[in-house]
Design a protein around this motif. Sequence first.
Motif, PDB file in Angstrom:
ATOM      1  N   VAL A 195       0.839  -1.197   0.000  1.00 45.56           N
ATOM      2  CA  VAL A 195       0.000   0.000   0.000  1.00 45.56           C
ATOM      3  C   VAL A 195       0.874   1.247   0.000  1.00 45.56           C
ATOM      4  CG1 VAL A 195      -1.755   1.282   1.281  1.00 45.56           C
ATOM      5  CG2 VAL A 195      -1.893  -1.206   1.143  1.00 45.56           C
ATOM      6  N   LEU A 196       1.934   1.234   0.809  1.00 43.93           N
ATOM      7  CA  LEU A 196       2.831   2.391   0.864  1.00 43.93           C
ATOM      8  C   LEU A 196       3.556   2.598  -0.462  1.00 43.93           C
ATOM      9  CD1 LEU A 196       4.294   2.092   4.463  1.00 43.93           C
ATOM     10  CD2 LEU A 196       2.560   3.692   3.621  1.00 43.93           C
ATOM     11  N   LEU A 197       3.918   1.510  -1.138  1.00 45.12           N
ATOM     12  CA  LEU A 197       4.552   1.629  -2.448  1.00 45.12           C
ATOM     13  C   LEU A 197       3.596   2.285  -3.445  1.00 45.12           C
ATOM     14  CD1 LEU A 197       6.863   1.042  -4.442  1.00 45.12           C
ATOM     15  CD2 LEU A 197       5.809  -1.194  -4.827  1.00 45.12           C
ATOM     16  N   VAL A 231       4.256  10.765  -5.964  1.00 44.76           N
ATOM     17  CA  VAL A 231       5.332  11.305  -6.799  1.00 44.76           C
ATOM     18  C   VAL A 231       4.798  11.686  -8.173  1.00 44.76           C
ATOM     19  CG1 VAL A 231       7.482  10.680  -7.988  1.00 44.76           C
ATOM     20  CG2 VAL A 231       7.204  10.170  -5.557  1.00 44.76           C
ATOM     21  N   SER A 232       3.965  10.813  -8.754  1.00 42.22           N
ATOM     22  CA  SER A 232       3.376  11.119 -10.062  1.00 42.22           C
ATOM     23  C   SER A 232       2.538  12.386  -9.990  1.00 42.22           C
ATOM     24  CB  SER A 232       2.495   9.954 -10.535  1.00 42.22           C
ATOM     25  OG  SER A 232       3.246   8.795 -10.671  1.00 42.22           O
ATOM     26  N   TRP A 233       1.733  12.494  -8.966  1.00 39.78           N
ATOM     27  CA  TRP A 233       0.874  13.658  -8.826  1.00 39.78           C
ATOM     28  C   TRP A 233       1.714  14.926  -8.677  1.00 39.78           C
ATOM     29  CZ3 TRP A 233       0.005  17.637  -5.524  1.00 39.78           C
ATOM     30  CH2 TRP A 233      -1.155  18.369  -5.756  1.00 39.78           C
ATOM     31  N   VAL A 244      -4.053  22.766  -2.705  1.00 44.30           N
ATOM     32  CA  VAL A 244      -3.878  21.851  -3.821  1.00 44.30           C
ATOM     33  C   VAL A 244      -3.129  20.598  -3.366  1.00 44.30           C
ATOM     34  CG1 VAL A 244      -2.877  21.589  -6.129  1.00 44.30           C
ATOM     35  CG2 VAL A 244      -3.944  23.744  -5.479  1.00 44.30           C
ATOM     36  N   MET A 245      -2.115  20.763  -2.521  1.00 42.87           N
ATOM     37  CA  MET A 245      -1.363  19.612  -1.995  1.00 42.87           C
ATOM     38  C   MET A 245      -2.281  18.726  -1.151  1.00 42.87           C
ATOM     39  SD  MET A 245       2.148  19.906  -2.657  1.00 42.87           S
ATOM     40  CE  MET A 245       2.937  19.247  -1.241  1.00 42.87           C
ATOM     41  N   GLY A 246      -3.150  19.348  -0.364  1.00 42.94           N
ATOM     42  CA  GLY A 246      -4.098  18.584   0.446  1.00 42.94           C
ATOM     43  C   GLY A 246      -5.070  17.795  -0.424  1.00 42.94           C
ATOM     44  N   LEU A 247      -5.560  18.430  -1.480  1.00 46.21           N
ATOM     45  CA  LEU A 247      -6.452  17.730  -2.406  1.00 46.21           C
ATOM     46  C   LEU A 247      -5.717  16.597  -3.127  1.00 46.21           C
ATOM     47  CD1 LEU A 247      -8.402  20.782  -3.874  1.00 46.21           C
ATOM     48  CD2 LEU A 247      -9.282  19.032  -2.307  1.00 46.21           C
ATOM     49  N   GLY A 248      -4.459  16.834  -3.454  1.00 43.25           N
ATOM     50  CA  GLY A 248      -3.658  15.788  -4.084  1.00 43.25           C
ATOM     51  C   GLY A 248      -3.450  14.608  -3.147  1.00 43.25           C
ATOM     52  N   LEU A 293      -4.869   9.043  -1.513  1.00 41.24           N
ATOM     53  CA  LEU A 293      -5.428   8.128  -0.512  1.00 41.24           C
ATOM     54  C   LEU A 293      -6.702   7.468  -1.029  1.00 41.24           C
ATOM     55  CD1 LEU A 293      -4.857  10.243   2.718  1.00 41.24           C
ATOM     56  CD2 LEU A 293      -3.771   8.050   2.157  1.00 41.24           C
ATOM     57  N   LEU A 294      -7.548   8.248  -1.677  1.00 39.88           N
ATOM     58  CA  LEU A 294      -8.780   7.704  -2.235  1.00 39.88           C
ATOM     59  C   LEU A 294      -8.469   6.671  -3.318  1.00 39.88           C
ATOM     60  CD1 LEU A 294     -11.874   7.717  -2.380  1.00 39.88           C
ATOM     61  CD2 LEU A 294     -11.688   9.575  -4.054  1.00 39.88           C
ATOM     62  N   SER A 295      -7.494   6.963  -4.163  1.00 34.47           N
ATOM     63  CA  SER A 295      -7.108   6.017  -5.226  1.00 34.47           C
ATOM     64  C   SER A 295      -6.573   4.718  -4.624  1.00 34.47           C
ATOM     65  CB  SER A 295      -6.040   6.637  -6.131  1.00 34.47           C
ATOM     66  OG  SER A 295      -6.567   7.754  -6.803  1.00 34.47           O
ATOM     67  N   ALA A 296      -5.762   4.823  -3.580  1.00 31.07           N
ATOM     68  CA  ALA A 296      -5.231   3.614  -2.933  1.00 31.07           C
ATOM     69  C   ALA A 296      -6.365   2.803  -2.295  1.00 31.07           C
ATOM     70  CB  ALA A 296      -4.185   3.990  -1.886  1.00 31.07           C
ATOM     71  N   TYR A 297      -7.325   3.484  -1.679  1.00 27.44           N
ATOM     72  CA  TYR A 297      -8.460   2.794  -1.073  1.00 27.44           C
ATOM     73  C   TYR A 297      -9.292   2.079  -2.141  1.00 27.44           C
ATOM     74  CZ  TYR A 297     -12.976   2.015   1.108  1.00 27.44           C
ATOM     75  OH  TYR A 297     -14.143   1.433   1.543  1.00 27.44           O
ATOM     76  N   LEU A 298      -9.559   2.777  -3.239  1.00 25.32           N
ATOM     77  CA  LEU A 298     -10.331   2.168  -4.324  1.00 25.32           C
ATOM     78  C   LEU A 298      -9.569   0.991  -4.948  1.00 25.32           C
ATOM     79  CD1 LEU A 298     -11.827   5.339  -6.028  1.00 25.32           C
ATOM     80  CD2 LEU A 298     -13.011   3.673  -4.581  1.00 25.32           C
ATOM     81  N   ALA A 299      -8.263   1.137  -5.071  1.00 30.59           N
ATOM     82  CA  ALA A 299      -7.448   0.032  -5.589  1.00 30.59           C
ATOM     83  C   ALA A 299      -7.571  -1.186  -4.677  1.00 30.59           C
ATOM     84  CB  ALA A 299      -5.990   0.461  -5.720  1.00 30.59           C
ATOM     85  N   TYR A 300      -7.545  -0.949  -3.395  1.00 26.42           N
ATOM     86  CA  TYR A 300      -7.706  -2.038  -2.424  1.00 26.42           C
ATOM     87  C   TYR A 300      -9.070  -2.693  -2.582  1.00 26.42           C
ATOM     88  CZ  TYR A 300      -8.789  -4.246   2.010  1.00 26.42           C
ATOM     89  OH  TYR A 300      -9.211  -5.126   2.967  1.00 26.42           O
ATOM     90  N   ARG A 301     -10.110  -1.874  -2.675  1.00 26.36           N
ATOM     91  CA  ARG A 301     -11.481  -2.401  -2.790  1.00 26.36           C
ATOM     92  C   ARG A 301     -11.686  -3.177  -4.099  1.00 26.36           C
ATOM     93  NH1 ARG A 301     -15.439  -2.855   0.600  1.00 26.36           N
ATOM     94  NH2 ARG A 301     -16.865  -2.195  -0.998  1.00 26.36           N
TER      95      ARG A 301
END
Length: 173
Positions: A20-22, A29-31, A42-46, A51-59
Motif C-alpha cells: 500500500v505504501l509503495l 510522486v506522479s501527482w 492543492v497539496m491537500g487535495l492531491g 489516498l482515495l485512489s489507494a483505497y479504491l485500488a484495495y477495494r
Amino acid sequence: MSLIRARYMLQRGEARLSSVLLLLSVLAVSWLLWSGLYKPLVMGLGAFSCLLSAYLAYRMGFFRHHKALVRLLPRLPGYWMWLLKEIVVSSIDVTKMILSPSLPISPTVVKLKAQTKTDVGQVIFGNSITLSPGTVTLDMHKGEVLVHCLTSDGAAELQKGEANRRAAALEHK
C-alpha cells in the motif's frame, strides 16, 4: 501469519502495508511531478486523491495483481515512450482527417485476439488502444478485444499486431 491466512488475504485483494505504501508513493510522486502546483490546498487535495485512489485500488482487488505489476515496472518506461509516439502520430492523423473538407472516415469495428495472458496485460492493451486518438476499446472478454476504429486504415494497423505484441512483451521476463 499463517500460509492459509496469507493466501486468503491475497485472494480477497488484501495487501501488506509495504504494498500500500509503495502504491501511495508512486501516486504521490506522479501527482507532484504532473501537477506542478505546490500550494497547501492543492497539496491537500492531491494527498486526498492519492489516498482515495489507494483505497479504491484495495477495494477493487488491485493488490491481487501486485506481483505481476512489480514484474512489469522495469519494462514500462520503454512501453510508455512507444505509446507516446503512437499517440502523437494518431493525433496528427485524426487532426488531418477532421480538417479535411471530405472528412475521410470509415468507421470500423474489429475483434482482436489479445496476446497478453494476464488480466493486467489485457487491461494495459485495452487502455493503450483507447488512449490513441481514433480508436476505442469497446469490450474485452476472454482474451478478445472489440475495438472501434475511426478508419479502416486504423483497423488494419491494429490488426498488424504491433500494439498487441508490445503489450504482450511487457509480461515476459
